[in-house]
Motif scaffolding. Structure first.
Motif, PDB file in Angstrom:
ATOM      1  N   MET A 187       0.823  -1.203   0.000  1.00 55.71           N
ATOM      2  CA  MET A 187       0.000   0.000   0.000  1.00 55.71           C
ATOM      3  C   MET A 187       0.859   1.256   0.000  1.00 55.71           C
ATOM      4  O   MET A 187       0.560   2.231  -0.708  1.00 55.71           O
ATOM      5  CB  MET A 187      -0.919   0.010   1.219  1.00 55.71           C
ATOM      6  CG  MET A 187      -1.818   1.242   1.324  1.00 55.71           C
ATOM      7  SD  MET A 187      -2.764   1.221   2.852  1.00 55.71           S
ATOM      8  CE  MET A 187      -1.445   1.371   4.058  1.00 55.71           C
ATOM      9  N   ALA A 188       1.942   1.246   0.769  1.00 56.71           N
ATOM     10  CA  ALA A 188       2.825   2.415   0.829  1.00 56.71           C
ATOM     11  C   ALA A 188       3.397   2.727  -0.554  1.00 56.71           C
ATOM     12  O   ALA A 188       3.446   3.886  -0.986  1.00 56.71           O
ATOM     13  CB  ALA A 188       3.942   2.161   1.831  1.00 56.71           C
ATOM     14  N   GLY A 189       3.791   1.676  -1.272  1.00 59.40           N
ATOM     15  CA  GLY A 189       4.336   1.897  -2.612  1.00 59.40           C
ATOM     16  C   GLY A 189       3.273   2.345  -3.593  1.00 59.40           C
ATOM     17  O   GLY A 189       3.537   3.155  -4.493  1.00 59.40           O
ATOM     18  N   GLU A 190       2.034   1.880  -3.425  1.00 62.85           N
ATOM     19  CA  GLU A 190       0.972   2.246  -4.353  1.00 62.85           C
ATOM     20  C   GLU A 190       0.564   3.707  -4.216  1.00 62.85           C
ATOM     21  O   GLU A 190       0.227   4.358  -5.210  1.00 62.85           O
ATOM     22  CB  GLU A 190      -0.243   1.353  -4.135  1.00 62.85           C
ATOM     23  CG  GLU A 190      -1.288   1.544  -5.222  1.00 62.85           C
ATOM     24  CD  GLU A 190      -2.515   0.683  -4.994  1.00 62.85           C
ATOM     25  OE1 GLU A 190      -3.272   0.498  -5.967  1.00 62.85           O
ATOM     26  OE2 GLU A 190      -2.742   0.223  -3.866  1.00 62.85           O
ATOM     27  N   VAL A 191       0.609   4.238  -3.012  1.00 63.60           N
ATOM     28  CA  VAL A 191       0.280   5.653  -2.813  1.00 63.60           C
ATOM     29  C   VAL A 191       1.260   6.520  -3.592  1.00 63.60           C
ATOM     30  O   VAL A 191       0.861   7.470  -4.290  1.00 63.60           O
ATOM     31  CB  VAL A 191       0.312   6.014  -1.315  1.00 63.60           C
ATOM     32  CG1 VAL A 191       0.206   7.523  -1.136  1.00 63.60           C
ATOM     33  CG2 VAL A 191      -0.830   5.331  -0.576  1.00 63.60           C
ATOM     34  N   VAL A 192       2.538   6.182  -3.506  1.00 67.74           N
ATOM     35  CA  VAL A 192       3.567   6.938  -4.233  1.00 67.74           C
ATOM     36  C   VAL A 192       3.324   6.839  -5.738  1.00 67.74           C
ATOM     37  O   VAL A 192       3.374   7.842  -6.464  1.00 67.74           O
ATOM     38  CB  VAL A 192       4.972   6.418  -3.874  1.00 67.74           C
ATOM     39  CG1 VAL A 192       6.029   7.115  -4.722  1.00 67.74           C
ATOM     40  CG2 VAL A 192       5.251   6.632  -2.391  1.00 67.74           C
TER      41      VAL A 192
END
Length: 328
Positions: free
Chosen positions: A40-45
């Motif tokens: 999820m953290a990577g998808e927000v970026v």
């Protein structure tokens, strides 16, 4: 034969199935939580960089996925606590609260994403189709792993099912997002991103409605799915020795934890205890109801051969119909 004033007993049985141990459930849910949070953290970026609402909505949905698993884990801990004080059933319904919260969250998010998607259909922004496609494909893999982990847990629990519905909906959402990214990349049709978001919202509405409906039935103490109280009452009244059944209530305390209570009149010269044990065996074997409370009394004197309800006070009581033995 027991005298009427002595036979005012309650028979109790306990038990409900659980296909997978609670510890195994917690391990599967924890593993899925770690996988989702990292991705999820990577998808927000990626979503911000690509200016893709579909990716950001997927990330928002993944945040609720993670939250749903946290709620499920907390609810598992609470429901495992033994009964104490005023909580005579313990906190078993904490799992149902968690499932209902998951369902309502899906409905709210679906509404928000639907509103924003309609706005983007009117005024579509530029979308980086390539980045959307790559991120969505990675999301499919991650959610497939999380879905597999939760699928191994006990989905007969609405608590686990609520978390599972979040994850599987997100899996379908990533598939829709991947298609939209490919369309944008090949054709430049940026509205495909908003269309994919509408698909995601529709999936959220479907899963959320199902969870709210099922948990609502439990909170309203409706009969468990597939059980017809009238059928159960008639079957109990048809057993040997039984003259009448009334005040019949069938409800679900939590997922897979069905309960039943009833007032049973037994005709002489039958043994009330034997009849009660026979009825409890029937309920357990035919309907899987092992938590029962049966108040068993002998038919009042002078009413054994009468017509109509054997308890005149009950007939004016709004606790449901009475079921008479066909042999009367």
């Amino acid at each position: 034969m027991t005298a009427p004033h002595e036979e005012h007993k309650h028979g109790h049985g306990h038990g409900h199935g659980h296909a997978v141990s609670a510890d195994a459930d917690r391990r599967y849910l924890t593993a899925a939580l770690v996988v989702l949070v990292v991705f999820m953290a990577g998808e927000v970026v990626a979503g911000v960089a690509a200016r893709s609402l579909a990716l950001i909505s997927d990330a928002g949905h993944m945040l609720t996925d993670a939250a749903s698993i946290v709620f499920a884990l907390v609810a598992m801990r609470l429901s495992a606590r033994p009964p104490r004080g005023g909580f005579t059933y313990g906190l078993k319904r904490a799992e149902i609260l968690s499932a209902q919260l998951n369902g309502m969250t899906l409905l709210v998010l679906g509404g928000l994403f639907c509103y924003e998607a309609l706005h983007r259909l009117v005024t579509p922004p530029e979308v980086e189709g390539g980045l959307v496609l790559v991120t969505a494909l990675a999301g499919i893999v991650v959610n497939a792993v999380a879905t597999w982990l939760l699928g191994r847990a006990d989905r007969s629990s609405l608590n686990v099912e609520g978390a599972f519905q979040h994850i599987v909906t997100d899996l379908y959402a990533f598939a829709a997002t991947a298609v939209s990214g490919l369309v944008v990349l090949l054709t430049g049709f940026t509205r495909a991103d908003a269309v994919a978001t509408l698909v995601v919202a529709a999936l959220m509405f479907r899963a959320g409605y199902g969870l709210v409906r099922d948990t609502g039935r439990i909170f309203l103490q409706a009969a468990p799915e597939g059980m017809v109280p009238a059928e159960i009452g008639a079957r109990l009244a048809g057993q040997p020795g039984v003259a009448e059944v009334h005040d019949l209530h069938v409800w679900e305390l939590a997922s897979g934890y069905s309960s039943l209570s009833a007032h049973v009149f037994v005709g002489g010269p039958n043994d009330c205890h034997a009849v009660r044990h026979r009825l409890q065996g029937l309920l357990a074997n035919a309907y899987g109801i092992t938590h029962t409370t049966l108040q068993v009394d002998l038919v009042p004197e002078g009413r054994a051969d009468g017509d109509g309800c054997l308890d005149a006070g009950h007939c004016a009581d709004p606790h449901g119909p009475h079921y008479l033995s066909p042999r009367r």
